[in-house]
Scaffold this active site. Sequence first.
Site, PDB file in Angstrom:
ATOM      1  CG  HIS A  76      -5.934   1.116  -0.351  1.00  0.00           C
ATOM      2  ND1 HIS A  76      -6.637   1.268   0.820  1.00  0.00           N
ATOM      3  CD2 HIS A  76      -5.723  -0.230  -0.483  1.00  0.00           C
ATOM      4  CE1 HIS A  76      -6.835   0.083   1.370  1.00  0.00           C
ATOM      5  NE2 HIS A  76      -6.287  -0.851   0.592  1.00  0.00           N
ATOM      6  CD  GLU A  77      -4.389  -2.078  -3.519  1.00  0.00           C
ATOM      7  OE1 GLU A  77      -3.557  -2.813  -2.948  1.00  0.00           O
ATOM      8  OE2 GLU A  77      -5.611  -2.136  -3.279  1.00  0.00           O
ATOM      9  CG  HIS A  97      -1.947  -2.405   1.152  1.00  0.00           C
ATOM     10  ND1 HIS A  97      -2.208  -2.590   2.494  1.00  0.00           N
ATOM     11  CD2 HIS A  97      -3.163  -2.473   0.518  1.00  0.00           C
ATOM     12  CE1 HIS A  97      -3.511  -2.755   2.665  1.00  0.00           C
ATOM     13  NE2 HIS A  97      -4.110  -2.682   1.494  1.00  0.00           N
ATOM     14  CD  GLU A 125      -6.754  -3.674   3.551  1.00  0.00           C
ATOM     15  OE1 GLU A 125      -6.939  -2.696   2.798  1.00  0.00           O
ATOM     16  OE2 GLU A 125      -6.148  -4.704   3.188  1.00  0.00           O
ATOM     17  CG  ASP A 174      -8.999   2.717   3.578  1.00  0.00           C
ATOM     18  OD1 ASP A 174      -8.754   2.304   2.438  1.00  0.00           O
ATOM     19  OD2 ASP A 174      -9.896   2.239   4.298  1.00  0.00           O
ATOM     20  CG  HIS A 184     -11.032  -4.141   3.845  1.00  0.00           C
ATOM     21  ND1 HIS A 184     -10.945  -5.443   3.412  1.00  0.00           N
ATOM     22  CD2 HIS A 184     -10.175  -3.426   3.066  1.00  0.00           C
ATOM     23  CE1 HIS A 184     -10.089  -5.513   2.411  1.00  0.00           C
ATOM     24  NE2 HIS A 184      -9.600  -4.315   2.185  1.00  0.00           N
ATOM     25  NE  ARG A 194     -11.968   0.661   3.187  1.00  0.00           N
ATOM     26  CZ  ARG A 194     -11.520  -0.123   2.216  1.00  0.00           C
ATOM     27  NH1 ARG A 194     -12.264  -1.124   1.773  1.00  0.00           N
ATOM     28  NH2 ARG A 194     -10.341   0.089   1.659  1.00  0.00           N
TER      29      ARG A 194
END
Length: 741
Positions: A575-576, A579, A638, A642, A703, A709
């Site tokens: 996920h990071e 980004h 986000e 995800d 989010h 999610r």
Amino acid sequence: MTETDTPEPAKKPRFTSLEIGLITIVSLFLIIIVILIIVFAIQSNNVCTTADCTQSASRLIENMDATVDPCDNFYQYACGGWLKKSIIPEAQSKYGLQNILKGNMEVILKGDSVLEKNVERESPAVTKAKTLYKSCVNNSLIERKGGAPLLDMLPDIFEWPMAVDNWDNVYGKTWRLEDVIARLNWKYGTEVLISFFIRADDRDSTKHIIYFDQQMSFGLLSIDYYSCRGRFAEACRAYEQFMFDLAKLIRTDRGLQINEADIRAEVTRVVNLEKDIASATDFQRRDPALLYNKMQLSTLNRIFAFEVDFQKFNWTYYTAKIMDTVNTKVNDSEKIINYSPSYYGKLKNVLAKYTKRDVQNYVVWRFVMQMVGELSQVYRNTKNVFLKVLTGKASEDALWRWCALYVNGNLGKAVGRLYVQEAFSDNSKELMEEMIKDIQEVFISNLDDLSWMDEETKNAAKDKARAIRARIGYSEDIMNDEYLDNAYKDLSYSGEEYFQNVLQNLEYRTKKQLQKLRRKVNKNDWFFGAAVINAFYSASLNEIVFPAGILQPPFFNKGQPKSLNYGGIGMVIGHEITHGFDDNGRSYDKDGNLKNWWTPESTKNFLELSRCIASQYSKFSWDLANGLHLNGNNTLEENIADNGGIRQAYQAYKKFVKRNGKEPLLPGIDLSHDQLFFLNFAQIWCGSYRPQQAVISVKIGIHSPVMFRVLGSLQNFPEFAKAFNCKKSSNMVSDNVCRVW
């Protein structure tokens, strides 16, 4: 002779002692055989029976609802047990795993060996953290002081007109908007009307520069609430009542007369002003390149000047008032970045409708509404009533919990050191480094499979992905007394003056930021504490950060199966990383500079695929939020992260298995490790919302609500359907799979 009974002869024992001994030996032998058979069966079935495995299995089983078809609603399947047994605490508006982990961390921070323990010859920085905590939990003293600490400092910001008599003649004659909001900024950490901050230059991440932006937060959270109609009417009324009750309380404590009609009239004008400001803001800003407007202060004065009661706002004077507090001189030629030309253009028309008294009422209100939470209970109650209507929260947090979080939020390095010493194992770092490397490599290799991206852009993306730095756990610097003490050398707390300690923290935090203007960016500094249950990506630094607080079960545990680690912290890692390539992060290059490294064709394709995800999530409606549809544009970054994160983590896990072989199964749960990967991923997001918070999440959340999610990312990932043998007609199988990364 009389007749007597003849005694019966004694019965012969059924078994002799020798026979009993033989039976015992045979029984023991049979038991051993059974045990060996069971052990052999376990080994044959490859079941893990370690404490970590049994605990993991127990948690997974307890939280899931196996009666639900995973292909129908995987979130309910994974979290049904948790949702059934979990009750949202009265002090929470939403509740989930991260709240539980945060609560556990608060207990650790409070414990006798951390904030409540006196230690001889400890670091002065640690002592300061404990003194701040002591002042915060000293509730009896806070109650005795009542509202006096706030009332005593209000004259420093030209007072709150509706809470004092004769404001126009006493304060209004020397009032100047620049003086008020500059002081609110540098001394009291409050940005109102204008957001002013120092940060790395978007186009040169080695240098700091001044930014101007629109007002970023509002008392009623989003523009929708200011309609005061329908589902928003009650919150709007509660907001006005909060302001009215607080002004009335202050006037009472000052011994002033109360004219309720006059106060309500002023409250109405303040809310109308805030509504107009909210209407001028842009809540849909997507392109960082369009936000970047570099200019001189003289340009702001020429193009974006506005007036309040015929007083022209001077941008240079305002900036100088702030920067003078750290002995930094600026003039008309100072270069700044204006993020909000449109907002400032509209603000001119907004403020022209109001008097300086109205504006002063508003800017001071935004400050006092935050500070009331640091006063006695009677003051806090004015806000608590409002928050209950707005968010559903029915009570405050326990004082010690609030104080532990407050100290951690303000002295994160000192508290981080205490937390690491008490609860973190450095053994986690090696495995985290291995997982990060695996997932980075998967992201890079996946680029070759993207038909929508041309080779030139792929090569630049690979360079950026390879350049991402990872920070794990904590900075070694916080274990050094000299470094830690120097970080907080300008702070001096009193255990008897909590409110003054709060004001000191506000000024200290702001000045630390302001002092960076003429300094080069230190890209080796840690900007996050260790006792934090979250993870981060920084575009300007091109780095990912995983604080010690998040490196715990179920996200991560060295002893639990790797399927759970990859489904937990592995997804967070992916996920990071993603980004860096989401709707915002893709605009920055490998060095953290705002730069267009994309070809036009790849950009066009990216935007088209992003719209697919935005549209997909916007189709989700939520019964708990009165049937509101999600805002796929607000949550796009986000959602992209995800979707990318779950894909990369799963592929990295499959490579791990290929490299190391299959893992032993978990006991008592009839699921493969592919299935366990998805189960642990989903259970990380088990959570409940109050209806009021559900509406807030839809309206302003970046989010998607936790259920979506899970559902959104898994519906877009065919490997999930494959793992659970889902049919094409299943709810968890999307007819239109959206994929960016």
